[in-house]
Design a protein around this motif. Structure first.
Motif, mmCIF file in Angstrom:
data_model
loop_
_atom_site.group_PDB
_atom_site.id
_atom_site.type_symbol
_atom_site.label_atom_id
_atom_site.label_comp_id
_atom_site.label_asym_id
_atom_site.label_seq_id
_atom_site.Cartn_x
_atom_site.Cartn_y
_atom_site.Cartn_z
ATOM 1 N N MET A 655 0.830 -1.208 0.000
ATOM 2 C CA MET A 655 0.000 0.000 0.000
ATOM 3 C C MET A 655 0.862 1.254 0.000
ATOM 4 O O MET A 655 0.577 2.211 -0.732
ATOM 5 C CB MET A 655 -0.937 -0.011 1.217
ATOM 6 N N LEU A 660 -1.124 4.420 -0.926
ATOM 7 C CA LEU A 660 -2.486 4.152 -0.478
ATOM 8 C C LEU A 660 -2.539 4.128 1.050
ATOM 9 O O LEU A 660 -1.592 3.706 1.707
ATOM 10 C CB LEU A 660 -2.974 2.801 -1.006
ATOM 11 N N ALA A 680 -8.945 0.264 -0.500
ATOM 12 C CA ALA A 680 -7.817 -0.523 -0.004
ATOM 13 C C ALA A 680 -7.852 -0.542 1.517
ATOM 14 O O ALA A 680 -8.264 0.434 2.153
ATOM 15 C CB ALA A 680 -6.500 0.077 -0.480
ATOM 16 N N ALA A 682 -5.322 -2.158 4.837
ATOM 17 C CA ALA A 682 -4.138 -2.914 5.239
ATOM 18 C C ALA A 682 -4.527 -4.176 5.991
ATOM 19 O O ALA A 682 -5.477 -4.188 6.779
ATOM 20 C CB ALA A 682 -3.240 -2.041 6.104
ATOM 21 N N LYS A 723 -4.572 3.624 -7.850
ATOM 22 C CA LYS A 723 -5.308 4.539 -6.993
ATOM 23 C C LYS A 723 -6.454 5.154 -7.761
ATOM 24 O O LYS A 723 -6.307 5.577 -8.907
ATOM 25 C CB LYS A 723 -4.373 5.626 -6.465
#
Length: 725
Positions: A655, A660, A680, A682, A723
């Protein structure tokens, strides 16, 4: 990355209280204590010992998934006024959860080509239409599909009707889940199902959990993992994603666990790359052979082809193994030591193993490793594919497959005095491809959601749309009734298992057959699957050819199953004795296997090619915590920390490299599809790997199949992420 400190426990108890409050304590308690098999996973619970007892006699065997199934079954009927007010387009805009919670289907529904709405139909009109369609359709231009929630009786009856009708285009949902397990175990051991019983799990001192998340999908198996740890055993989890419930879990039925902030489940948690399982398994084998820690007596006496296998394993370099698996040599060697030191080892796995173009070869690699250690053909050890739906194994056992085993084929012809077709039947993906090519006129869909179960949803919708007539037997509305139905479609509302007016049977993943009493009355206009199928068959097939009328009685179907299906002889007396039974010839507690020479066979396969373009990721699709197969009970996944389903879980470093943060909008693209409007988030997952929810991400999954099992590669799709705006 917002994941909870522990999984299960009070959260599950609070959820059960929520279910009780919503459906009513009386309705809820009546359902869970009734003598009916659990409606969710195939781990096995319920039947004649009561709704919360497993086949080992353990009580309080209930989980959140079981409760979720009750929540949707104990619903009021969908209001009749909805069908006039809601068009197909407006219904298609609803989420899977919203469709499920509209209520129960309680009247036949029909739409003709071009209609924008379903309209209610009487049962007489619905059956007349269905019978006329079958009489007019050439059998070779039809196919029959079944989910794993139907009974053995309905599945046996429908496959028998299909074949006497004139087609072997009979297939089930296992082609999209565990077909690779059956094929891989058949090639090595001569059997397609678990070699262990529940009692064996309780004797294991090492349990491998490979490519599976039982904390969410088979919670009662996690209880056995905890018990293994408590008796000093080990649990090795192999999964690219670190699932919180496999790290620590609170067992609601265990006071000691409830008093903690979570009991440790995994003693070792290994995170290979997606598609790297075979390399990891070969690495363990290489270390065992190099350290002379194999069971040479077992290998010599009870296996074939070890020399070729050993030669192949020794020829693999550690560089190859570590590069493809993504796991260091020292870690792999430590796993080999743990395996060699264990007395009784059970290997369990799920679709993280089977959902690859080399899924069968993954399963064969597991079987090879079990042979190396002599962990087959004895008590407390063996192989356990963790199957999904509560009777997915049973419907296959009773013949709901494109190709019948020779013994079953001959038994049906001999005992029922019929002639069966010998043409090749279509597997599930072949049915979709034939439909897309315009070679299908009629599809009979027994339960489930065939549309959402498919990879490449754009293709699936187009294929289904080309079928002139489809009939669905379901208890609730789903997207399969709304996508790919521009032509004629008929929906027939069915009783669920605990509502059946006659007894039914189901088979667990441990090859144990249960008897369900049914008997709960909820709705007034649903019919049993057997009633629908038997009426259809009796009207379509001439009596002098075969008389289906006696099969309106479930007892008579069970008598036919006992005559025709190997290992089911005890079903002949189950109506009188109520004695549930272990299927004969499937559990291996002695080292003699169902192969031609009685020996297990090492199978050699090269490491699979894992092509990856620069900048791409490997996607695996998974079920959320609040989901069972394609049925969604909750939009959020509190265990993985997601608040909705339009999310891709990513490695934090990946990421960062794409600039991100949690919640960043992203677009995800594959060779066959694209997703917009996703976020997105994590998660602890191996770098280069990402995870998304099924069936939303199915639009990205291609139609390429494992050539041996014909199973799509749901867990190994190359994608590109950028993105969004």
């Amino acid at each position: 990355m917002k994941t909870p400190n522990y999984i299960g426990g009070w959260k599950s108890i609070f959820y059960s209280l929520h279910v009780m409050r919503e459906v009513g304590f009386g309705e809820f308690s009546k359902a869970i204590v009734s003598k009916n098999t659990c409606k969710t996973c195939a781990y096995g619970m319920g039947g004649q010992s009561g709704g919360m007892v497993n086949e080992a006699g353990t009580k309080l065997e209930i989980c959140k998934k079981s409760m979720q199934a009750q929540l949707t079954d104990i619903q009021k009927p969908i209001p009749q006024t909805l069908w006039a007010s809601e068009s197909l387009d407006s219904l298609a805009e609803k989420s899977a959860l919203e469709l499920e919670r509209l209520g129960r289907l309680n009247t036949p529904l029909y739409k003709k080509k071009g209609d924008t709405h379903y309209r209610p139909l009487s049962w007489a009109a619905a059956m007349e239409k269905l019978i006329d369609k079958f009489k007019a359709c050439p059998p070779e231009r039809s196919f029959f599909y079944s989910s794993g929630r139907s009974s053995n009786e309905a599945a046996f009856l429908l496959q028998l009707f299909a074949r006497i009708y004139g087609t072997n285009n009979v297939n089930n949902c296992s082609y999209y889940c565990h077909q690779a397990s059956g094929v891989g175990m058949k090639s090595t051991l001569g059997t397609g199902t678990a070699t262990v019983q529940v009692h064996d799990i309780k004797q294991a001192d090492l349990i491998f959990v490979i490519g599976a998340n039982p904390a969410s999908n088979h919670p009662r198996f996690v209880t056995e993992l905890l018990h293994c740890r408590r008796r000093g055993g080990k649990v090795i989890v192999i999964n690219p994603a670190k699932e919180p419930g496999l790290v620590r879990f609170v067992i609601p039925s265990d006071p000691r666990s409830m008093m903690s902030t979570g009991s440790a489940i995994a003693s070792s948690y290994i995170q290979p790359k997606i598609g790297g399982d075979m390399a990891l398994l070969y690495g363990i084998a290489k270390a065992l052979i190099a350290q002379n820690q194999t069971n040479s007596e077992f290998i010599s006496a009870f296996t074939d082809n070890f020399e070729a296998y050993s030669y192949f394993i020794n020829g693999l370099s550690w560089d190859e193994i570590t590069a493809q698996s993504g796991v260091d040599q020292s870690i792999i060697e430590d796993l080999a030591v743990q395996y060699a030191n264990a007395e009784n080892v059970v290997f369990s796995w799920a679709m993280g193993i089977t959902h690859h173009r080399h899924g069968v070869e993954n399963v064969e690699a597991i079987a090879n490793l079990a042979m190396l250690g002599g962990q087959l053909g004895k008590r407390g050890a063996g192989l356990l594919p963790l199957r999904g739906h509560s009777n997915v194994q049973g419907i296959g056992s009773v013949g709901f497959t494109p190709t019948l085993k020779n013994q079953i084929f001959e038994s049906i012809e001999k005992n029922l005095k019929v002639v069966l077709p010998q043409s090749l039947g279509w597997n599930t993906m072949e049915c979709m491809q034939k439909a897309h090519e315009g070679e299908v006129d009629l599809a009979f869909v027994l339960g489930g959601n065939l549309y959402a179960s498919n990879p490449n949803l754009n293709f699936a919708e187009k294929a289904l749309d080309k079928i002139p007539f489809k009939v669905f037997l379901n208890s609730t509305l789903n997207s399969g009734h709304l996508k790919g139905v521009s032509q004629e479609a008929l929906i027939l509302p069915v009783l669920v298992r605990d509502e059946e007016k006659q007894k039914t049977t189901q088979e667990s993943m441990f090859n144990f057959v249960r008897l369900s009493d049914g008997g709960i009355h909820r709705l007034d206009n649903c019919r049993s699957e057997v009633q629908i199928i038997s009426e259809l068959a009796a009207a379509v097939i001439a009596t002098e050819h075969f008389d289906f009328r006696p099969f309106q009685q479930h007892r008579n179907i069970r008598q036919a199953i006992a005559q025709c299906i190997p290992g089911f002889g005890q079903m002949q007396k189950i109506d009188d004795t109520k004695e549930e039974f272990q299927i004969e010839g499937r559990s291996f507690h002695l080292p003699y296997f169902n192969t031609e020479n009685g020996k297990a066979k090492f199978v050699v396969n090269p490491l699979p090619e894992q092509k990856k373009t620069d900048g791409s990721f490997r996607l695996m699709s998974v079920r959320s915590e609040g989901q069972f197969n394609s049925i969604v009970y909750e939009e959020k996944d509190s265990w993985r920390g997601t608040s909705h389903r339009k999310v891709i879980l990513m490695n934090p470093t990946d990421m960062q490299n794409l600039d991100l943060q949690d919640g960043s909008p992203i677009a995800v693209k594959s060779a066959v599809g694209e997703l917009q409007g996703f976020e997105a988030q994590a998660f602890d997952i191996t770098a280069g790997c990402v995870m998304g929810f099924y069936p939303e991400t199915n639009v990205l999954v291609g139609s390429e199949l494992d050539p041996k099992s014909k199973t799509p590669s749901f867990k190994n799709t190359e994608v590109w992420i950028k993105k969004g705006i």
